[in-house]
Design a protein around this motif. Structure first.
Motif, short mmCIF file in Angstrom:
data_model
loop_
_atom_site.label_atom_id
_atom_site.label_comp_id
_atom_site.label_asym_id
_atom_site.label_seq_id
_atom_site.Cartn_x
_atom_site.Cartn_y
_atom_site.Cartn_z
N ASP A 68 -19.56 26.83 -25.64
CA ASP A 68 -18.73 25.69 -25.31
C ASP A 68 -18.06 25.21 -26.58
OD1 ASP A 68 -17.54 23.36 -24.49
OD2 ASP A 68 -19.41 22.28 -24.11
N SER B 39 -16.19 22.68 -27.20
CA SER B 39 -15.91 21.25 -27.31
C SER B 39 -16.61 20.68 -28.53
CB SER B 39 -16.36 20.53 -26.04
OG SER B 39 -17.76 20.63 -25.88
N GLY C 11 -20.17 21.46 -29.89
CA GLY C 11 -20.66 22.68 -29.25
C GLY C 11 -20.42 23.89 -30.12
N THR D 95 -23.83 25.68 -24.86
CA THR D 95 -23.05 26.06 -23.69
C THR D 95 -22.59 24.79 -22.97
OG1 THR D 95 -24.83 26.08 -22.03
CG2 THR D 95 -24.67 28.00 -23.50
N PRO D 96 -21.82 24.92 -21.88
CA PRO D 96 -21.41 23.72 -21.15
C PRO D 96 -22.57 22.93 -20.56
CG PRO D 96 -19.96 25.55 -20.60
CD PRO D 96 -21.10 26.12 -21.40
#
Length: 379
Positions: free
Chosen positions: A128, A130, A133, A156-157
C-alpha cells in the motif's frame, strides 16, 4: 536525556569503540545536536575502516576519483553508490559486502546496488503506497548464500505483515494481522540467530495497544523457524514501542531497538538472554530515529529530522551510553532512513528526501558514511 543500565546484518564484523574511564560521568539535561555534545572518542573508532579493498562498498581514499561521466543520475560525491531511486526504506548488505539490497518504500521494489553498477531490481512486493505504508524493511535468511531467501516488513491496505521471498516465486506471508494504524508506524525485521526472526512493530498511534499483550502492535516479536504455512506463533520480547525504527544486532548476542515515542526518540537493548534494558538513551528533541547498524561498542542511527547519522558509544561491559552521541554527515545527504553495516565496518545509509524532504536531482540515494578520525561531531 536519559541514561540506564547489538551479529551485524550481513558482515558480522567486530568493530570496537571504547571510551576512556574519565568520561564515565553522570550526564544530565537534554540530548544536543551540536559540537559541544560531541565528545571525542578514545581510541579512535574503527567503525569506518580506512583499508577498503577492491569490490568493497565505498570510495577509495588514497587518490582522487576520476571525474564522473555526464548524466542526470550521476552524483559527484564518491560516497554515493546509487542514485535516482524512489523513496527508500531499509537496506541490508549482501554476503561478501560488495553489494546491498535496498527497499523502495512506495513502489515495493527491492533494488540491488553496488559501486560502479547501475541499480538492478531483483524483486517486487505488492504494498500500500499511501503515507506510512509500503515496503519498510528487509532481512536476509541466515543461510542466504545457499537458499537466497529474503524477508520483508510490508504494509498492505489491511494490515502490516512479514513476507518471505524466494527466487522466482511470489511473496508469501509469514506473519499477518499486525495493526497498520495511521501515519508512519515503521517496522523492522532482523535475525538474531540461525532460526530466530525478530519483528519490530509500531503502535499505530495507540499506546494502549502497544501495552496490550494480546495485540501485535508496538512490540518486538520473536518467531522461531519462520514458515509460510501459517504456523508462525510470535512471542512478545518487548512491548511499548511507538513508531518502530529498526532492529540491529552487534555480534555479541545483543540486539538494539530504535523507536519514537511521544516523549522522545529512544535506543533500547535486548540482552543475549532476552531481557530488555533501557532505554539506554533518549533524544527528547525527537530527531527522527530510523535504521541502525551496531557493532561491539557502537550503535549508528540514521535520523530523518536531524538529517544525520547519530553515533552512540556503548560501554561493552554494561551496555550503557557513557558519553553523548555525536552527529556525523549532518545536512550532507538530507533525511536518512535505513542503515546497515557494509564491508570492513563501513555504514551504508538510505535517504528519504522524496518523502517530506528537499530532494536533489539524484535523490533518493544510497550512501557510504565513514566515522571521521577522532569520532567527530557535526561535520
Amino acid at each position: 536525556m536519559t541514561r540506564s543500565s547489538g551479529i551485524g546484518r550481513a558482515t558480522r564484523r567486530s568493530v570496537a569503540l571504547a571510551c576512556t574511564a574519565t568520561v564515565l560521568v553522570a550526564l544530565s539535561g537534554c540530548a544536543r545536536f551540536d559540537d559541544s555534545a560531541s565528545t571525542p572518542f578514545s581510541p579512535e573508532p574503527t567503525f569506518g575502516a580506512a583499508d577498503v579493498g577492491p569490490g568493497d562498498l565505498g570510495a577509495p581514499e588514497s587518490s582522487a576519483p576520476p571525474p564522473p561521466p555526464p548524466g542526470p543520475c550521476v552524483d559527484p560525491d564518491p560516497a554515493v553508490i546509487a542514485t535516482c531511486l524512489d523513496t527508500l526504506g531499509g537496506l541490508v548488505t549482501l554476503p561478501g559486502g560488495g553489494a546491498a539490497l535496498v527497499a523502495e518504500r512506495i513502489t515495493g521494489a527491492v533494488i540491488e546496488v553496488a559501486p560502479g553498477s547501475a541499480p538492478r531490481p531483483v524483486a517486487s512486493i505488492p504494498v500500500d503506497p499511501s503515507p506510512g505504508g509500503g515496503l519498510i524493511d528487509l532481512a536476509l535468511s541466515p543461510t542466504y548464500a545457499e537458499d537466497r531467501l529474503l524477508y520483508a516488513y510490508v504494509v498492505t491496505p489491511t494490515d502490516a505483515r512479514v513476507v518471505r521471498i524466494a527466487p522466482g516465486d511470489v511473496p508469501k506471508p509469514v506473519l499477518t494481522g499486525i495493526p497498520r494504524g495511521t501515519g508512519d508506524v515503521g517496522g523492522a525485521v532482523d535475525f538474531v540467530g540461525p532460526s530466530e526472526l525478530r519483528v519490530a512493530t509500531g503502535s499505530g498511534g495507540d499506546p494502549a495497544a502497544a501495552a496490550d499483550p494480546a495485540s501485535l502492535a508496538g512490540k518486538v516479536l520473536s518467531i522461531v523457524d519462520p514458515r509460510v504455512d501459517g504456523s508462525a506463533a510470535p512471542r512478545v520480547v518487548m512491548s511499548g514501542l511507538g513508531r518502530a525504527g529498526d532492529l540491529c544486532s552487534d555480534g555479541t548476542g545483543s540486539q538494539w531497538v530504535t523507536d519514537g515515542a511521544p516523549d522522545g526518540d529512544r535506543l533500547s537493548r535486548i540482552t543475549p538472554e532476552g531481557a530488555v534494558v533501557g532505554p539506554v538513551w533518549t533524544w527528547p528533541d525527537r530527531p527522527g530515529v530510523g535504521g541502525c547498524a551496531a557493532a561491539p561498542g557502537t550503535v549508528a542511527v540514521a535520523m530523518s529530522g536531524a538529517r544525520a547519522v547519530g553515533v552512540v558509544p556503548v560501554d561493552p561491559e554494561t551496555g550503557s551510553v557513557p558519553t553523548p552521541p555525536a552527529l556525523i554527515a549532518q545536512d550532507r545527504y538530507g533525511r536518512l532512513r535505513g542503515a546497515t553495516l557494509g564491508a570492513d565496518g563501513q555504514i551504508l545509509v538510505s535517504t528519504t528526501n522524496k518523502d517530506g524532504g528537499a530532494p536533489t536531482p539524484t535523490d533518493d540515494r544510497v550512501v557510504v558514511v565513514q566515522i571521521p578520525a577522532g569520532g567527530g561531531g557535526t561535520d
